[in-house]
Design a protein around this motif. Structure first.
Motif, mmCIF file in Angstrom:
data_model
loop_
_atom_site.group_PDB
_atom_site.id
_atom_site.type_symbol
_atom_site.label_atom_id
_atom_site.label_comp_id
_atom_site.label_asym_id
_atom_site.label_seq_id
_atom_site.Cartn_x
_atom_site.Cartn_y
_atom_site.Cartn_z
ATOM 1 N N TYR A 38 -8.914 14.264 21.918
ATOM 2 C CA TYR A 38 -7.737 13.391 21.836
ATOM 3 C C TYR A 38 -7.666 12.817 20.415
ATOM 4 N N TRP A 43 -2.036 12.973 21.980
ATOM 5 C CA TRP A 43 -2.406 14.333 21.580
ATOM 6 C C TRP A 43 -3.573 14.805 22.460
ATOM 7 N N GLU A 45 -6.078 18.350 22.819
ATOM 8 C CA GLU A 45 -6.397 19.656 22.239
ATOM 9 C C GLU A 45 -7.614 20.285 22.917
ATOM 10 N N LEU A 99 -2.983 23.455 21.560
ATOM 11 C CA LEU A 99 -2.240 22.279 22.016
ATOM 12 C C LEU A 99 -2.083 22.388 23.530
ATOM 13 N N ASP A 103 -0.221 17.606 25.991
ATOM 14 C CA ASP A 103 -0.013 17.056 24.648
ATOM 15 C C ASP A 103 1.442 16.601 24.476
ATOM 16 N N ARG A 105 2.792 15.284 21.433
ATOM 17 C CA ARG A 105 3.104 15.030 20.020
ATOM 18 C C ARG A 105 4.535 15.424 19.648
ATOM 19 N N LYS A 136 5.663 23.093 20.920
ATOM 20 C CA LYS A 136 4.293 23.135 20.397
ATOM 21 C C LYS A 136 4.162 24.239 19.338
#
Length: 491
Positions: A38, A43, A45, A99, A103, A105, A136
């Motif tokens: 994180y 986010w 990953e 990603l 996620d 973002r 993404k």
């Protein structure tokens, strides 16, 4: 004739391999947990190379338990969907950590383009949300130096986790996905059954990045002989929720399954009809076989088992997931405490990426037990949200809800679920239905089975939970949940 099928089940929090007999019996299994990263708020990953290494390890362990690879007719693969990897074709190295579907973002990116959501939904059956792969991919191409130019030059490859594993299993020879995983990218035209050039242009994704789209039971190449002692045909692929539909034998229109893993995903088979939701559920593929698509209506909850994992790992209120059942059984109720697990926003039917988690209704009498039980109850409330949305779209309540995933071992949770839905809940003998679905598809692709219907006879119920809660209490509890959700929503 080989009598076994190897299934890879690559999930959000673990990687598993299972060996099944052609009769559906579990012959061997191996599993390892997958850590999350994180790096910033919202986010999430994964290390794609770790996923590949873990996949190799669990496959080899399962094959060793089962007596080797000689008896394996084919390999099937199922995976966490939407999680995005881009790698170099020449080296096989990812250009960035994967990603994960959770996620967020790209939430602002999607929010700025919401005027196009109806157009996108008509093509894909999906919503414009960070959950799916397309934004993404765009983020990676725009934030990794040189990535866009390299993608346009054909030097890079994109894949969801199935594609990433097929590439590695085949020694870099096969760049392919199946229709169910493709349908979760926001780049796939659901009715036409292929990548959509207008969507590629909208998201700025070069066609050269994309894998070939195949049926769920098809020729995905063979494994590199050096990996498992011989080349094993890869013949079945589906996203985890679609694989669970097959593993749960939900093959007739109107049948519904719910999988309780990291998130919760409820899928209703709608047959040959693309049912367009008016309540922000997703129209998606259930499976595609011999070029014919079977569709589904899906509701996605981001936090189910992950909320219990948060109790264990982040706030350390419990030492193991199994402890949550003990706490829940020890109480008559939560005394008005609700936990809304919007840690990465709210999924269906709210689709609010800006919402955040909260515990509401705390008093001096509240303790660990109330918070733990409220966490488990939140899974059931969210499931009812989905069922209410399906009913609002004209779907009839199912005769029973078939459930699977790690959380369904919790008997208290399954009974509360049946009570809150006022619907019987059926738990199968083989709870790992995602892996089972992947094995079935591999068996179909290898000619071990003649049809899905033939294999559905292997499905067996382990236990049925009948609703027993008084209607007044059920509706009062659910009304409290709706009030709690209203307090954490961003709009």
């Amino acid at each position: 004739m080989p009598q076994a099928l190897l299934a890879i089940d690559q999930g959000t929090t673990s990687t598993r391999a299972m060996l099944f007999g052609l009769d559906g019996a579990v012959l061997a299994r191996a599993q390892v947990e997958l850590p999350q990263a994180y790096p910033e708020e919202g986010w999430v990953e994964h290390d794609a190379m770790r996923i590949w290494a873990d996949t190799l390890d669990v496959c080899r362990a399962a094959l060793e338990q089962g007596g080797g690879s000689d008896d394996v007719a084919a390999l099937g693969l199922t995976n966490q969907r939407e999680t995005t990897v881009i790698w170099e074709r020449a080296t096989g190295r990812p250009i960035h950590p994967a990603l994960v579907w959770q996620d967020r973002r790209t939430a602002d990116w999607c929010q700025a383009r919401l005027a196009h959501e109806a157009w996108i939904g008509e093509k894909t059956g999906l919503l414009l949300d960070p959950y799916f792969s397309a934004s993404k991919i765009a983020w990676l191409l725009d934030h990794v130096p040189g990535a866009r130019a390299r993608a346009e030059a054909g030097e890079l490859a994109f894949g969801t986790i199935d594609t990433w594993l097929i590439w590695n299993l085949s020694g870099g020879k096969v760049h392919a996905t199946d229709a169910t995983n493709a349908s979760r990218t926001l780049l796939y035209n659901l009715a036409r059954g292929d990548w959509d050039e207008e969507l590629l242009a909208f998201f700025g994704v070069p066609r050269a990045l994309l894998p070939e789209v195949k049926d769920c039971a098809a020729d995905f190449g063979v494994t590199d002989p050096a990996l498992f002692g011989r080349a094993i045909p890869i013949r079945g692929v589906a996203g985890d929720q679609q694989a669970a539909v097959i593993g749960q034998a939900c093959l007739a229109p109107g049948m519904v399954k719910a999988t309780y893993g990291t998130g919760c995903f409820m899928v209703m088979n709608t047959g040959s009809e693309i049912l367009r939701s008016r309540h922000r559920l997703l129209s998606t593929l259930a499976y595609r076989l011999e070029g014919r698509s079977t569709y589904a209506l899906e509701g996605s909850i981001f936090m189910a088992g992950a909320a219990v994992q948060w109790l264990r790992d982040a706030v350390k209120l419990i030492g193991s997931a199994a402890e949550s059942e003990i706490w829940a059984r020890g109480l008559d109720g939560t005394r008005g405490v609700y936990l809304v697990p919007a840690f990465t926003g709210l999924g269906a039917p709210y689709w609010d990426p800006q919402a955040r988690g909260a515990i509401l209704g705390l008093t001096r009498d509240s303790g660990i037990g109330e918070i733990v039980r409220a966490t488990l109850e939140s899974v059931c409330y969210q499931t009812r949200d989905l069922l209410e949305a399906m009913r609002g779209d004209g779907a009839r309540l199912p005769a029973a809800l078939r459930v699977d995933g790690g959380m369904v071992a919790n008997d208290w949770l399954m009974q509360f679920l049946a009570d809150l839905l006022d619907t019987p809940v059926e738990r199968p003998v083989v709870a790992e239905t995602t892996a089972r679905g992947a094995a079935i598809l591999a068996g179909l692709g290898a000619g071990c089975y003649g049809s899905l219907e033939e294999v559905s006879a292997h499905w067996a119920r382990e236990r049925r939970f009948e609703p027993a809660m008084p209607a007044e209490r059920r509706e009062r509890l659910y009304a409290g949940w709706l009030d709690a959700v209203g307090r954490v929503r961003s709009h």
